[in-house]
Design a protein around this motif. Sequence first.
Motif, short mmCIF file in Angstrom:
data_model
loop_
_atom_site.label_atom_id
_atom_site.label_comp_id
_atom_site.label_asym_id
_atom_site.label_seq_id
_atom_site.Cartn_x
_atom_site.Cartn_y
_atom_site.Cartn_z
N ASP A 117 0.72 -1.30 0.11
CA ASP A 117 0.02 0.08 0.06
C ASP A 117 0.98 1.31 -0.09
O ASP A 117 2.17 1.21 0.16
CB ASP A 117 -0.63 -0.05 1.23
CG ASP A 117 -2.16 0.85 1.32
OD1 ASP A 117 -2.14 1.53 0.19
OD2 ASP A 117 -2.63 1.17 2.50
N THR A 118 0.10 2.35 -0.37
CA THR A 118 0.89 3.49 -0.21
C THR A 118 0.14 4.54 0.80
O THR A 118 -0.97 4.27 0.85
CB THR A 118 1.27 4.39 -1.35
OG1 THR A 118 -0.18 4.55 -2.20
CG2 THR A 118 2.28 3.62 -2.43
N GLY A 119 0.59 5.54 1.32
CA GLY A 119 -0.13 6.56 2.42
C GLY A 119 0.30 7.83 1.93
O GLY A 119 0.87 7.80 1.07
N GLU A 120 -0.25 8.68 2.75
CA GLU A 120 -0.16 10.09 2.54
C GLU A 120 1.22 10.79 2.52
O GLU A 120 1.56 11.54 1.67
CB GLU A 120 -0.95 10.90 3.70
CG GLU A 120 -0.69 12.50 3.71
CD GLU A 120 -1.24 12.77 5.23
OE1 GLU A 120 -1.36 14.46 5.08
OE2 GLU A 120 -2.21 12.23 5.98
N TRP A 121 2.18 9.94 3.33
CA TRP A 121 3.38 10.44 3.47
C TRP A 121 4.22 9.61 2.24
O TRP A 121 5.51 10.17 2.19
CB TRP A 121 4.08 10.48 4.85
CG TRP A 121 3.32 11.31 5.52
CD1 TRP A 121 2.23 11.14 6.35
CD2 TRP A 121 3.30 12.61 5.97
NE1 TRP A 121 1.61 12.14 7.10
CE2 TRP A 121 2.45 13.03 6.75
CE3 TRP A 121 4.27 13.46 5.10
CZ2 TRP A 121 2.34 14.38 7.10
CZ3 TRP A 121 4.24 14.99 5.66
CH2 TRP A 121 3.32 15.39 6.51
N PHE A 122 3.59 8.79 1.48
CA PHE A 122 4.74 7.78 0.88
C PHE A 122 4.66 8.48 -0.72
O PHE A 122 4.35 7.86 -1.70
CB PHE A 122 4.08 6.36 0.84
CG PHE A 122 4.54 5.68 1.83
CD1 PHE A 122 5.21 4.59 1.74
CD2 PHE A 122 3.83 5.86 3.27
CE1 PHE A 122 5.70 3.79 2.91
CE2 PHE A 122 4.42 5.24 4.42
CZ PHE A 122 5.21 4.05 4.35
N THR A 123 5.06 9.64 -0.74
CA THR A 123 5.02 10.52 -2.01
C THR A 123 6.02 11.34 -1.96
O THR A 123 6.90 11.53 -0.74
CB THR A 123 3.46 11.56 -2.19
OG1 THR A 123 3.80 12.43 -0.92
CG2 THR A 123 2.34 10.71 -1.84
#
Length: 260
Positions: free
Chosen positions: A173-179
């Motif tokens: 998964d990716t989250g809000e901070w994984f950008t």
Amino acid sequence: MENSMLQTCTDLIKNAKNIVVLTGAGISTESGIKDFRSQTGIYKMAPEYILSLDYFYNQPKAFYQFAVENLYHPEAQPNKGHEILAKWEEDGKVSHIITQNIDGLHQKAGSINVIEFHGTMKTASCRNCNKVYKTEEMISRLKSIDDFYICNACSTHNEKDRYIKPDVVLFGDTGEWFTMDGFNEIINIIHQADCLLVLGTSLKVTPFSTFPQYGREGTPLVIINKGDSPYDGTENTYVIHDSIGETISKINIGLNPSLL
């Protein structure tokens, strides 16, 4: 713990004016929350695939059952470690807390500038329309609706696009901070710190484990954790293998002798 190391860490924290704190499961276990990777962690009960995006999509009911039983702790209360960090933030000593934890205990203790790097179990969101549901509502739906995990506020051809996922970062998964923007903001915060304080994490899970590397050259790294970390023994690193609440309390007394 050795008194000399405790005094050294107390002096480093006393002299710091912009501490960035990195926290992991070890600070929450002292509030009665089970961790993941220790000898007694949740992964002894279930393999990591249960906390993966694939498992969520393939077995949404079983996933929610596991998540509610093991990851959601609304009754948990902040401990001394959380409370002292909140006080240090109020005093202007701690600027940010970057946490792996999804329990919200830092905010419950009064901390404001908290980055929940792995998300939160307080809410869940529709994968299509982004409608936010409180976890209490999802538990109520689980008990009363068969397809409780499907959003009824929007419609798409593929039902799985309307699945309501807890706002935690799962494997795959990716989250809000994984950008790129999220990472850059965290790196900038860490680079401005004049002391990095690591509490209750072994710093072995990427990408969180890389964060101390972004401190400026010569910035002290203070680690309080019962287990070892890859940073132990590195330059400008000071390690105490002991209880976080007890250690932080002693450091806080060192900062404020009137508390004795």
